[in-house]
Write a protein that holds these residues in place. Structure first.
Motif, PDB file in Angstrom:
ATOM      1  N   ARG A 193      29.767  49.490  40.548  1.00 25.94           N
ATOM      2  CA  ARG A 193      30.035  50.076  41.857  1.00 25.94           C
ATOM      3  C   ARG A 193      31.504  49.847  42.150  1.00 25.94           C
ATOM      4  O   ARG A 193      32.004  48.737  41.983  1.00 25.94           O
ATOM      5  CB  ARG A 193      29.195  49.417  42.942  1.00 25.94           C
ATOM      6  CG  ARG A 193      27.757  49.870  42.925  1.00 25.94           C
ATOM      7  CD  ARG A 193      26.999  49.397  44.130  1.00 25.94           C
ATOM      8  NE  ARG A 193      27.532  49.979  45.353  1.00 25.94           N
ATOM      9  CZ  ARG A 193      27.163  49.606  46.567  1.00 25.94           C
ATOM     10  NH1 ARG A 193      26.288  48.646  46.730  1.00 25.94           N
ATOM     11  NH2 ARG A 193      27.676  50.176  47.627  1.00 25.94           N
ATOM     12  N   LEU A 194      32.189  50.872  42.567  1.00 27.86           N
ATOM     13  CA  LEU A 194      33.587  50.768  42.959  1.00 27.86           C
ATOM     14  C   LEU A 194      33.696  50.997  44.453  1.00 27.86           C
ATOM     15  O   LEU A 194      32.855  51.657  45.050  1.00 27.86           O
ATOM     16  CB  LEU A 194      34.441  51.781  42.195  1.00 27.86           C
ATOM     17  CG  LEU A 194      34.474  51.595  40.686  1.00 27.86           C
ATOM     18  CD1 LEU A 194      35.313  52.688  40.043  1.00 27.86           C
ATOM     19  CD2 LEU A 194      34.997  50.219  40.303  1.00 27.86           C
ATOM     20  N   PHE A 195      34.753  50.455  45.046  1.00 27.25           N
ATOM     21  CA  PHE A 195      34.931  50.495  46.490  1.00 27.25           C
ATOM     22  C   PHE A 195      36.357  50.912  46.809  1.00 27.25           C
ATOM     23  O   PHE A 195      37.187  51.051  45.915  1.00 27.25           O
ATOM     24  CB  PHE A 195      34.648  49.107  47.078  1.00 27.25           C
ATOM     25  CG  PHE A 195      33.243  48.637  46.824  1.00 27.25           C
ATOM     26  CD1 PHE A 195      32.259  48.804  47.780  1.00 27.25           C
ATOM     27  CD2 PHE A 195      32.898  48.040  45.627  1.00 27.25           C
ATOM     28  CE1 PHE A 195      30.963  48.385  47.548  1.00 27.25           C
ATOM     29  CE2 PHE A 195      31.602  47.616  45.376  1.00 27.25           C
ATOM     30  CZ  PHE A 195      30.631  47.790  46.348  1.00 27.25           C
ATOM     31  N   THR A 247      39.188  49.932  44.315  1.00 25.08           N
ATOM     32  CA  THR A 247      39.138  48.566  43.804  1.00 25.08           C
ATOM     33  C   THR A 247      37.762  48.230  43.242  1.00 25.08           C
ATOM     34  O   THR A 247      36.770  48.851  43.600  1.00 25.08           O
ATOM     35  CB  THR A 247      39.504  47.560  44.925  1.00 25.08           C
ATOM     36  OG1 THR A 247      39.652  46.266  44.363  1.00 25.08           O
ATOM     37  CG2 THR A 247      38.458  47.517  46.017  1.00 25.08           C
ATOM     38  N   ALA A 248      37.740  47.270  42.358  1.00 26.77           N
ATOM     39  CA  ALA A 248      36.485  46.678  41.902  1.00 26.77           C
ATOM     40  C   ALA A 248      36.233  45.457  42.779  1.00 26.77           C
ATOM     41  O   ALA A 248      37.158  44.875  43.335  1.00 26.77           O
ATOM     42  CB  ALA A 248      36.599  46.269  40.440  1.00 26.77           C
ATOM     43  N   VAL A 307      38.823  43.743  53.664  1.00 30.85           N
ATOM     44  CA  VAL A 307      39.256  42.599  52.871  1.00 30.85           C
ATOM     45  C   VAL A 307      39.895  41.589  53.806  1.00 30.85           C
ATOM     46  O   VAL A 307      40.824  41.904  54.517  1.00 30.85           O
ATOM     47  CB  VAL A 307      40.249  43.030  51.778  1.00 30.85           C
ATOM     48  CG1 VAL A 307      40.695  41.833  50.983  1.00 30.85           C
ATOM     49  CG2 VAL A 307      39.621  44.072  50.887  1.00 30.85           C
ATOM     50  N   ALA A 308      39.368  40.374  53.803  1.00 28.98           N
ATOM     51  CA  ALA A 308      39.889  39.329  54.699  1.00 28.98           C
ATOM     52  C   ALA A 308      41.220  38.812  54.206  1.00 28.98           C
ATOM     53  O   ALA A 308      41.567  38.883  53.084  1.00 28.98           O
ATOM     54  CB  ALA A 308      38.893  38.191  54.794  1.00 28.98           C
ATOM     55  N   ILE A 355      40.979  43.780  41.595  1.00 26.74           N
ATOM     56  CA  ILE A 355      39.643  43.233  41.795  1.00 26.74           C
ATOM     57  C   ILE A 355      39.683  42.374  43.045  1.00 26.74           C
ATOM     58  O   ILE A 355      40.524  41.485  43.162  1.00 26.74           O
ATOM     59  CB  ILE A 355      39.204  42.372  40.593  1.00 26.74           C
ATOM     60  CG1 ILE A 355      39.170  43.213  39.318  1.00 26.74           C
ATOM     61  CG2 ILE A 355      37.846  41.726  40.865  1.00 26.74           C
ATOM     62  CD1 ILE A 355      38.972  42.399  38.061  1.00 26.74           C
ATOM     63  N   VAL A 356      38.790  42.650  43.977  1.00 25.99           N
ATOM     64  CA  VAL A 356      38.679  41.835  45.185  1.00 25.99           C
ATOM     65  C   VAL A 356      37.567  40.827  44.939  1.00 25.99           C
ATOM     66  O   VAL A 356      36.433  41.210  44.649  1.00 25.99           O
ATOM     67  CB  VAL A 356      38.364  42.699  46.421  1.00 25.99           C
ATOM     68  CG1 VAL A 356      38.169  41.822  47.650  1.00 25.99           C
ATOM     69  CG2 VAL A 356      39.472  43.717  46.652  1.00 25.99           C
TER      70      VAL A 356
END
Length: 95
Positions: free
Chosen positions: A20-22, A30-31, A94-95, A70-71
Motif C-alpha cells: 500500500r502506498l500513501f 511515500t511508503a 506525518v507528525a 519511507i515514513v
C-alpha cells in the motif's frame, strides 16, 4: 548484523500481495512502515494486512515507483480503503 524487520501494510488480491502506498500531507508519494503490528493497527486498523520487510528491501521495491521516502510510524488515522475502487493511495498526516 541484519537490518531490523519493519511491518509494512499490504493489500491482497486473488493471487498477489502488493504494497500500500500513501501520500504525505504535501502530496508526496511515500511508503509507510511500522515498528510493530500494534503500531500499524493503531493507525490503519486491526484488519489491515501486513508483511515484514527490511528497510533496504522496501526501498528496493519502491525505487521505480516515484516514491520519495519511507515514513516510519506515522501519526494519525487513515480512512479505510474503498474496496469498490481499489484505490490504495491515501493522504496521511506525518507528525
Amino acid at each position: 548484523m541484519a537490518d531490523p524487520l519493519l511491518v509494512v501494510p499490504v493489500r491482497e488480491g486473488t493471487a498477489t500481495v502488493s504494497l500500500r502506498l500513501f501520500r504525505t500531507a504535501t502530496g508526496d508519494r511515500t511508503a509507510v512502515a511500522f515498528s510493530s503490528p500494534l503500531a500499524l493497527a493503531r493507525v490503519l486498523g486491526p484488519g489491515q494486512r501486513w508483511i515484514r520487510l527490511s528497510a533496504p528491501a522496501l526501498r528496493h521495491m519502491v525505487a521505480d515507483l516515484g516514491v520519495t521516502g519511507i515514513v516510519l510510524d506515522p501519526a494519525g488515522t487513515l480512512p479505510p480503503r474503498s474496496p469498490a475502487t481499489g484505490h490504495d493511495v491515501h493522504r496521511l498526516r506525518v507528525a
